[in-house]
Design an enzyme around this catalytic site. Structure first.
Site, PDB file in Angstrom:
ATOM      1  N   ARG A 126     -13.180   5.393 -14.498  1.00  0.00           N
ATOM      2  CA  ARG A 126     -12.762   4.153 -15.152  1.00  0.00           C
ATOM      3  C   ARG A 126     -13.681   3.714 -16.304  1.00  0.00           C
ATOM      4  O   ARG A 126     -13.244   3.004 -17.201  1.00  0.00           O
ATOM      5  CB  ARG A 126     -12.706   3.004 -14.132  1.00  0.00           C
ATOM      6  CG  ARG A 126     -11.625   3.147 -13.081  1.00  0.00           C
ATOM      7  CD  ARG A 126     -10.243   3.171 -13.700  1.00  0.00           C
ATOM      8  NE  ARG A 126      -9.183   3.126 -12.694  1.00  0.00           N
ATOM      9  CZ  ARG A 126      -7.941   3.511 -12.921  1.00  0.00           C
ATOM     10  NH1 ARG A 126      -7.614   3.994 -14.113  1.00  0.00           N
ATOM     11  NH2 ARG A 126      -7.027   3.439 -11.982  1.00  0.00           N
ATOM     12  N   LYS A 216      -6.775   6.117   1.044  1.00  0.00           N
ATOM     13  CA  LYS A 216      -5.449   5.908   0.437  1.00  0.00           C
ATOM     14  C   LYS A 216      -4.750   7.251   0.270  1.00  0.00           C
ATOM     15  O   LYS A 216      -5.402   8.297   0.319  1.00  0.00           O
ATOM     16  CB  LYS A 216      -5.588   5.172  -0.903  1.00  0.00           C
ATOM     17  CG  LYS A 216      -6.383   5.924  -1.980  1.00  0.00           C
ATOM     18  CD  LYS A 216      -6.550   5.066  -3.216  1.00  0.00           C
ATOM     19  CE  LYS A 216      -7.221   5.830  -4.337  1.00  0.00           C
ATOM     20  NZ  LYS A 216      -7.474   4.999  -5.513  1.00  0.00           N
ATOM     21  N   HIS A 229       3.790   5.074  -9.944  1.00  0.00           N
ATOM     22  CA  HIS A 229       3.544   4.140 -11.039  1.00  0.00           C
ATOM     23  C   HIS A 229       4.821   3.924 -11.856  1.00  0.00           C
ATOM     24  O   HIS A 229       4.946   2.928 -12.564  1.00  0.00           O
ATOM     25  CB  HIS A 229       2.440   4.666 -11.966  1.00  0.00           C
ATOM     26  CG  HIS A 229       1.091   4.705 -11.331  1.00  0.00           C
ATOM     27  ND1 HIS A 229       0.663   5.770 -10.582  1.00  0.00           N
ATOM     28  CD2 HIS A 229       0.083   3.794 -11.325  1.00  0.00           C
ATOM     29  CE1 HIS A 229      -0.558   5.525 -10.144  1.00  0.00           C
ATOM     30  NE2 HIS A 229      -0.935   4.339 -10.577  1.00  0.00           N
ATOM     31  N   ASP A 302      -1.156  -1.158  -2.564  1.00  0.00           N
ATOM     32  CA  ASP A 302      -1.358  -0.556  -3.876  1.00  0.00           C
ATOM     33  C   ASP A 302      -0.942  -1.600  -4.912  1.00  0.00           C
ATOM     34  O   ASP A 302      -0.365  -2.643  -4.568  1.00  0.00           O
ATOM     35  CB  ASP A 302      -0.535   0.731  -4.010  1.00  0.00           C
ATOM     36  CG  ASP A 302      -1.120   1.705  -5.022  1.00  0.00           C
ATOM     37  OD1 ASP A 302      -1.959   1.276  -5.843  1.00  0.00           O
ATOM     38  OD2 ASP A 302      -0.749   2.892  -4.999  1.00  0.00           O
TER      39      ASP A 302
END
Length: 975
Positions: A126, A216, A229, A302
């Site tokens: 990230r 997860k 997504h 999520d």
């Protein structure tokens, strides 16, 4: 009163759950935050909170991300102030920005925020300017789970440095669908036990350091072919299938105290007949996860703004459904104000939901307490997110992942390098320059990029027929984990035909599914998983036997099962390492770069090579600048420099040590014992061998022999010629030849030159001229072939050579002087030393060319007492004898042929002051230095043409002590 009773009932329920969990044999390790002290603290705080505040604690919003600006950050400020939200998720940002934002947000929050991030393979997922580690699939190949634990510890340290508390990792999805567009390389593999094993180690590393781990995506996102997504995946698996594959890692980590679990946006119609996303499924969350699997940790949805939930369009509907299903944290909500209204209305109308809210809120508070949310966050800028330890750990992970899948006829490690003709062919959609450059550090390898330079496959295949082994690199983008790695049809055809005509060693820097397209008749096959620089470097070292391999394939392919792999042992001690691996501080070494770059800018030298090693491992290896000041050709670490007088310790020393050991020559005997010196020259006949080699034989320092062969300041063209003939048979330089009939004249000049009056240390090359014919007569061999076959070839120092133009292209040889007094040309590819040139470039005092790496190998041989692996190349006794200073008591610092550190504190010696008295080496007139220190086990090589280019008037290299200043930096960098 009713509120107080509800509160105590809730506390009793939690304590009862905790008690029953501890007494359940399936729960091996309790939740890390499940202590009586934290329970009591959370109860106390919970009792003071309003209903709105409790609901607010459920929400975790995005705090930073790509293209977000101050206007967005103000919206988050407002959410914190008005709705008392509980947490923040950081997406794309810079470390400093993240910490500043977190401080800002916390300054607006009455209860500090739970700060989270997706750092599956570390913060590099990230953030910029931080350490990136291998993807999980790569780590899935690692057999040593202690390394995965260490990885978790390091990630935890970095998160805590930034004030973060939750890592949305490990991914526990079983990667059993090669067409999965979103999990794939984020998973540890296709074997549930391997996923559990790696996930458990990662989890422990995080939670042992008070970072909340989050498994997860429950109940398993591995077998999907749709990205959630974008839209909602549907998985048609029954409970038996889930129990045997997808749920295995989750169940086992729950038993080991996993703190939190994230719910996937997937539809499992055979599990919940309502056919709703798992995020909204009470059957999946409350029945299976909480009741049957006995998970009492934090349940996190999520991101609720993902495309999988786009069909739910009523504001607040998604968040309400997620809460009702049993999620304790509502991640990335779309409409908090409407969500709170809907949740509040439901809670008020249903006491069971109030209890559920209290449980969820208390879990959030407990986790905040345990993870240090209430600890003061430092306002300092984050430091140390990339350090020596993190870099070393990253290397270890890549190294231990390397997987050998085929090794026919033991093609690995590559051997017989002295005669092997090797080529490298680059395939794929990105370059493999790091891989090739490291291959080329070992031996000369010809590079071919399949897409360049050949009009068709036939011409390339025809060109490759001349090679003994073709090393193929399949290089694919390392930019994003979701990138597709496509092996083109023309590349498949090329590789197939190549395997039918050559021995082929394939190295794959990409997805394991590429294995499906590798021909069965390939000789060697290595899977490195990623095209990261470290993976390329280590794979090249593996090819040549510097490191071992024990990785195992983490996913099944059409040709290989999960767990496939061969162990490969290293067969070399020589290796390229990080400085920290040998006790050297990496940051301090940056001073070398600064010094060298400044020197090049000031025209101290056009460029150079520097190598430093310790314990036989190269920890610094860099090439700087250009061959010349015109900045046309960059220096490469395979390029050759004229090493000038280092030839004495690289050629004369090993030869003489060998001859002394074989009793072919005795150091204390006179010269006339071995040479027929004319009677007229008694002074030369009485010279002792040891005095010649310690530079105290009273010989004149230097004679410009070429001046004796001139006619009125021009070369005598009866002695020289511009063409080679039987008479003019010694090539001095480009288009200039010398008559061998005049070699006797050179010896005569030496004989006739009077000795110096005083016997003391006075450096001279002349004795080496006199020793040369003795050596060749006693060895029954010429120096050039003997030194190569006896010493360089066994240690694979192939680039140490006389007359490099016979072996290497001119472009790989660095020029020396623009000679305007003898040869009247730029000396390029020919020896700079004028005297050595008259002997065809082969002498005991000068003539060798080398790159820094191979010269280091020879110096390491001396440090290893003459042993290379288990083979004795030179006698230990002789090395010790020659590298001591036998006449130090009379003021002569020199060893036998070798130079030694200065013994005069006022003398500017060949080294810095930090070296030990045991150290030894030599410098070269062209601007070179080679030094070894047995005490610290360090070898330092500096090669340049700075002393002689563009001419011998350039003394800046000497004036600024560049060579010894670099050596000082190296010694000051020792931990």
């Amino acid at each position: 009163m009713k509120y107080i009773l509800t509160f105590f009932l809730f506390s009793f329920i939690l304590i009862s759950i905790s008690f029953s969990e501890k007494n359940n044999q399936e729960i091996i390790v309790d939740l890390p935050y499940n202590s009586q002290e934290i329970h009591m603290w959370a109860d106390s705080l919970l009792s003071t909170m309003t209903l709105n505040e409790k609901i607010g604690q459920l929400f975790m919003v995005t705090g930073s991300g790509k293209n977000l600006d101050e206007l967005y950050y103000k919206k988050i400020d407002s959410l914190i102030i008005n709705y008392k939200i509980g947490g923040v998720l950081f997406l794309r940002s810079q470390p400093n920005q993240l910490k500043q934002l977190l401080n800002r947000y916390n300054s607006r929050s009455e209860i500090p925020l739970l700060a989270s991030i997706d750092a599956e393979w570390g913060l590099g997922m990230r953030l910029d300017s931080v350490q990136s580690f291998p993807w999980m699939m790569t780590m899935g190949a690692v057999q040593d789970t202690n390394l995965i634990y260490d990885f978790g510890v390091e990630v935890a340290r970095q998160l805590r440095t930034l004030g973060l508390h939750v890592n949305f990792a490990p991914v526990l999805d079983v990667n059993n669908n090669p067409n999965n567009p979103i999990i794939d390389r984020r998973s540890f593999g296709s074997d549930p036990i391997n996923v559990y094993s790696k996930g458990h180690a990662y989890m422990r590393g995080l939670q042992d350091n008070n970072i909340v781990a989050c498994g997860k995506h429950f109940p398993g996102h591995g077998d999907t072919n749709i990205d959630s997504h974008i839209s909602l995946p549907v998985i048609y698996h029954n409970r038996s299938r889930l129990d045997n594959i997808e749920l295995v890692p989750f169940k086992r980590l729950i038993q080991q105290g996993l703190a939190s679990i994230m719910i996937a946006h997937i539809n499992l119609p055979f599990i919940d007949t309502l056919q709703i996303p798992a995020t909204f499924s009470k059957q999946i969350i409350q029945q299976i996860l909480k009741k049957e699997m006995k998970f009492n940790g934090l349940v996190i949805s999520d991101a609720l703004n993902m495309g999988a939930l786009s069909m739910y369009s009523i504001p607040g509907e998604v968040e309400l459904n997620a809460f009702l299903a049993g999620n304790d944290v509502l991640l990335c909500p779309d409409n908090i104000s409407e969500s709170i209204k809907l949740i509040k209305a439901k809670v008020k109308s249903d006491s069971t939901l109030l209890n559920q809210l209290n449980v969820s809120c208390k879990k959030n508070l407990m986790i905040k307490k345990w993870s240090g949310v209430f600890d003061k966050l430092s306002g300092d800028n984050p430091q140390d997110l990339i350090n020596e330890y993190s870099q070393l750990l990253n290397k270890k992970l890549f190294k231990n992942a390397l997987t050998v899948l085929k090794n026919s006829n033991n093609i690995l490690p590559l051997t017989g390098l002295d005669t092997a003709n090797l080529a490298y062919v680059s395939l794929g959609n990105v370059n493999g320059d790091v891989f090739y450059n490291r291959l080329n550090n070992y031996v000369n390898v010809k590079k071919y990029v399949a897409s360049n330079g050949f009009s068709d496959i036939d011409s390339l295949l025809d060109e490759l027929k001349k090679y003994d082994i073709v090393i193929v690199g399949l290089h694919y983008s390392n930019q994003n984990f979701w990138d597709k790695h496509v092996f083109l049809e023309k590349e498949k055809l090329l590789l197939s035909r190549l395997c039918s005509q050559n021995k082929v060693l394939v190295n794959i820097f990409g997805h394991p599914q590429l294995l499906n397209f590798i021909p069965d008749d390939v000789d060697g096959l290595v899977l490195s998983y990623q095209n990261a620089s470290l993976a390329q470097d280590l794979t090249a070292q593996l090819n040549f036997g510097s490191i071992s391999a024990n990785g195992r394939l983490p996913v099944s392919t059409e040709k290989f099962d999960s767990g496939s792999g061969l162990d490969l042992k290293a067969n070399k001690e020589f290796e390229f390492v990080l400085p920290v691996e040998v006790g050297v501080h990496q940051e301090s070494l940056l001073q070398i770069d600064s010094l060298v770059n400044a020197s090049i800018k000031d025209k101290v030298m056009p460029g150079c090579q520097i190598v430093a090693s310790r314990y036989g491992k190269v920890f610094y290896n860099k090439a700087f600048g250009y061959h010349t000041y015109d900045s046309v050709r960059l220096v490469d670490d395979s390029h050759l420099y004229d090493i000038a007088s280092i030839t004495k310790i690289a050629s004369a020393a090993p030869i003489i040590m060998e001859m002394v050991d074989r009793k072919l020559i005795k150091l204390h005997k006179r010269l006339d014992r071995y040479s027929d010196i004319p009677l007229l020259y008694d002074d030369k006949k009485n010279l002792k061998i040891i005095d010649i080699f310690t530079h105290q034989a009273q010989l004149f320092p230097w004679i410009p022999f070429w001046q004796s062969f001139t006619d009125q300041d021009s070369l005598d063209m009866s002695i020289f010629s511009y063409y080679a003939t039987s008479k003019y048979n010694i090539k001095v330089s480009n288009d200039l030849f010398f008559s061998s009939n005049y070699l006797d004249t050179i010896y005569k000049i030496i004989y006739e030159t009077p000795l110096l009056e005083k016997k003391e240390y006075k450096y001279s090359d002349l004795g080496f001229y006199l020793i040369h014919p003795i050596v060749e007569k006693l060895l029954l061999s010429d120096v050039e072939n003997y030194v190569y076959n006896k010493f360089y070839k066994p240690i694979e120092a192939f680039r140490i050579t006389y007359n490099p133009l016979f072996k290497y292209p001119l472009s790989s040889i660095v020029p020396t002087e623009n000679d305007k007094y003898f040869r009247n040309q730029l000396i390029h590819g020919y020896v700079h030393d004028q005297g050595a040139s008259l002997f065809g470039g082969v002498a005991l005092h000068a003539g060798l060319f080398s790159n820094a790496i191979d010269l280091m190998k020879l110096m390491q041989l001396y440090l290893n007492d003459g042993y290379h692996l288990d083979e004795r190349i030179i006698s230990k006794k002789r090395i010790q004898e020659f590298t001591q200073a036998p006449f130090q008591s009379i003021g002569n610092r020199r060893g036998i042929i070798f130079d030694k550190p200065s013994i005069d504190p006022d003398e500017l010696g060949p080294t810095c002051d930090a070296v030990s008295a045991l150290s030894f080496g030599h410098s070269g007139f062209t601007g070179t230095l080679s030094w070894a220190d047995p005490e610290e086990e360090i070898v330092y090589i500096f090669l340049s043409n700075g002393r002689v280019f563009p001419n011998g008037n350039n003394t800046k290299l000497l004036d600024r002590n560049i060579r010894t200043e670099i050596q000082k930096i190296i010694y000051n960098s020792l931990n």
